[in-house]
Design a protein around this motif. Structure first.
Motif, PDB file in Angstrom:
ATOM      1  N   VAL A 104       0.862  -1.174   0.000  1.00 23.50           N
ATOM      2  CA  VAL A 104       0.000   0.000   0.000  1.00 23.50           C
ATOM      3  C   VAL A 104       0.901   1.228   0.000  1.00 23.50           C
ATOM      4  O   VAL A 104       1.613   1.487   0.958  1.00 23.50           O
ATOM      5  N   SER A 105       0.882   1.945  -1.107  1.00 20.69           N
ATOM      6  CA  SER A 105       1.682   3.159  -1.172  1.00 20.69           C
ATOM      7  C   SER A 105       1.036   4.227  -0.307  1.00 20.69           C
ATOM      8  O   SER A 105      -0.188   4.330  -0.238  1.00 20.69           O
ATOM      9  N   PRO A 106       1.823   5.051   0.378  1.00 15.84           N
ATOM     10  CA  PRO A 106       1.243   6.082   1.233  1.00 15.84           C
ATOM     11  C   PRO A 106       0.405   7.083   0.457  1.00 15.84           C
ATOM     12  O   PRO A 106      -0.419   7.775   1.040  1.00 15.84           O
TER      13      PRO A 106
ATOM     14  N   ASP B 296      -1.561   6.231  -2.121  1.00 15.27           N
ATOM     15  CA  ASP B 296      -2.787   5.613  -2.645  1.00 15.27           C
ATOM     16  C   ASP B 296      -3.989   6.100  -1.866  1.00 15.27           C
ATOM     17  O   ASP B 296      -3.928   6.278  -0.658  1.00 15.27           O
TER      18      ASP B 296
ATOM     19  N   GLN C 150      -5.358  10.788   6.369  1.00 14.74           N
ATOM     20  CA  GLN C 150      -4.001  10.643   5.822  1.00 14.74           C
ATOM     21  C   GLN C 150      -3.125   9.802   6.750  1.00 14.74           C
ATOM     22  O   GLN C 150      -2.334   8.986   6.285  1.00 14.74           O
TER      23      GLN C 150
ATOM     24  N   GLN D  99      -4.098   6.208   6.376  1.00  7.43           N
ATOM     25  CA  GLN D  99      -3.593   5.689   5.112  1.00  7.43           C
ATOM     26  C   GLN D  99      -2.096   5.396   5.197  1.00  7.43           C
ATOM     27  O   GLN D  99      -1.616   4.386   4.706  1.00  7.43           O
ATOM     28  N   ARG D 100      -1.381   6.284   5.856  1.00 10.09           N
ATOM     29  CA  ARG D 100       0.066   6.166   5.889  1.00 10.09           C
ATOM     30  C   ARG D 100       0.535   5.082   6.861  1.00 10.09           C
ATOM     31  O   ARG D 100       1.508   4.384   6.588  1.00 10.09           O
TER      32      ARG D 100
ATOM     33  N   PRO E  21      -0.377   0.251   7.220  1.00  8.78           N
ATOM     34  CA  PRO E  21       0.548  -0.844   6.903  1.00  8.78           C
ATOM     35  C   PRO E  21       1.503  -1.154   8.051  1.00  8.78           C
ATOM     36  O   PRO E  21       1.862  -2.306   8.276  1.00  8.78           O
TER      37      PRO E  21
ATOM     38  N   VAL F  15       9.735   4.296   3.871  1.00 11.85           N
ATOM     39  CA  VAL F  15       8.603   4.747   3.065  1.00 11.85           C
ATOM     40  C   VAL F  15       8.286   6.217   3.386  1.00 11.85           C
ATOM     41  O   VAL F  15       8.054   7.034   2.493  1.00 11.85           O
ATOM     42  N   ASP F  16       8.319   6.572   4.673  1.00 11.16           N
ATOM     43  CA  ASP F  16       8.075   7.964   5.077  1.00 11.16           C
ATOM     44  C   ASP F  16       9.174   8.887   4.565  1.00 11.16           C
ATOM     45  O   ASP F  16       8.902  10.003   4.113  1.00 11.16           O
TER      46      ASP F  16
ATOM     47  N   ALA G 281       8.788   9.641   0.972  1.00  8.36           N
ATOM     48  CA  ALA G 281       7.700  10.594   0.709  1.00  8.36           C
ATOM     49  C   ALA G 281       8.163  12.035   0.896  1.00  8.36           C
ATOM     50  O   ALA G 281       7.549  12.962   0.380  1.00  8.36           O
TER      51      ALA G 281
END
Lengths: 176, 200
Positions: free
Chosen positions: A31-33, A35, B24, B27-28, B31, B127-128, B131
């Protein structure tokens, strides 16, 4: 004490090592942040459960306590460790949680059918058991601060308690 | 695309009551919650309950999080504690290793768990951190880790940059990633673990 670490401590040292870490990270986070909707295939959780989890998590925001009159109490971690001592016993499993506040504290014992609690220092109070799905359950403790709720069918729950001295609300407790 | 990707701003907006900012965060970091919780032996229903407990707690604590960089660590720790509680509650008897016939080595198991938790936190930080990079740097790194790999020619074509600049740009992008807030925060947390707790 020396403990053997099996994972790489040099995860960002060196460009090749960092690239390898990044490759694993992006593969793990399918899951891409950015998306908007959760992609399916987040390993271990099926897509419909995942969708429910995202929806519930977003809806959690509406449960924000605006009432600043109440002191928010977190469960002490020590009680979780104590609990480890009873593993493997034949007794029905129950959990003891302590919520220590500035003026009053609450101790809860969560059994298979009942939640039994005590207000400290000893005093009577008005209690409200809250879950996300069901109606609030309200009751008065006895004069020495003891109270008993039927264990709600839905998890998680939290408890609000007001006495003559103070008002507190516990963190959410996961009961499953 | 006016939405901010800065964790600090998102946390402050959520603390100020903005549902969109909260969404947000969900969503972030969902995971991360899942990658921590799924390392335990829990049913799908338990995973849901633990996840929801984490989010409900975060709603109450969002305005007390002074250092937004600490948020992934807070989420991972809360998820882990709750998952441990639930797993203990489920364990009516000591788990037995079906192959060896004896009790599971609890210590070996918990070291393994720590490793998986740390890996999950590192992945989240990467991942952060990604971004936070400029779009050019982010896209280059994403293309470089695609499986199966792309040739430099293909990457050059997709990004419209000369083949000769891919290597130097990659080096700059990695330096930025290494210096990004999420990775710096996690590294200093790991360092204090090491100095404070005899981790190595």
């Amino acid at each position: 004490m020396m403990q053997q670490r099996r994972i790489d401590d040099d995860w960002v040292e060196g460009d090749e090592s960092l690239m390898a870490s990044l490759r694993d990270a992006l593969a793990d986070h399918s899951v891409s942040p950015t998306d908007l909707e959760p992609a399916d295939g987040l390993a271990g959780v099926d897509p419909s459960t995942l969708n429910r989890m995202y929806a519930a998590a977003r809806a959690a925001f509406t449960w924000r306590t605006i009432d600043s009159e109440l002191e928010l109490l977190s469960a002490s971690e020590a009680s979780a460790d104590d609990f480890a001592l009873v593993r493997g016993s034949e007794e029905p499993i129950s959990r003891t949680l302590e919520f220590a506040g500035r003026i009053i504290s609450i101790e809860l014992e969560i059994g298979p059918d009942l939640i039994v609690g005590q207000i400290y220092p000893i005093q009577s109070g008005h209690l409200t058991l809250m879950t996300q799905g069901g109606p609030d359950v309200e009751l008065e403790s006895d004069e020495v601060g003891c109270f008993t709720f039927a264990r709600p069918s839905m998890a998680p729950f939290r408890l609000r308690c007001t006495t003559a001295d103070a008002g507190v609300i516990t963190d959410w407790v996961c009961m499953t | 695309m006016t939405e901010t990707t800065d964790t600090g701003e998102i946390v402050r907006a959520a603390a100020a009551g903005r549902q969109q900012a909260w969404d947000q965060l969900v969503q972030r970091y969902m995971p991360l919650v899942i990658s921590v919780v799924r390392t335990f032996r829990l049913t799908s229903k338990d995973v849901e309950d633990v996840s929801q407990t984490v989010w409900l707690r975060l709603v109450e604590h969002i305005d007390t999080i002074r250092e937004p960089r600490a948020l992934p660590g807070w989420i991972a720790t809360t998820a882990r504690h709750e998952a441990i509680r639930v797993q203990r509650g489920k364990a009516q008897a000591c788990p037995v290793d079906p192959v060896a016939g004896g009790p599971l080595d609890r210590n070996a198991e918990s070291i393994d768990m720590d490793d998986r938790l740390l890996t999950a936190e590192r992945h989240q930080a990467l991942v952060d951190g990604l971004a936070e990079l400029s779009p050019n740097h982010r896209r280059l790194l994403e293309l470089l880790v695609i499986d199966p790999p792309l040739s430099y020619q293909e990457i050059s074509g997709r990004l419209g940059i000369p083949v000769g600049s891919i290597g130097p740009t990659r080096a700059r992008a990695l330096a930025r990633l290494r210096a990004s807030g999420p990775i710096q925060a996690l590294q200093s947390a790991e360092y204090s673990d090491v100095t404070g707790g005899g981790k190595r």
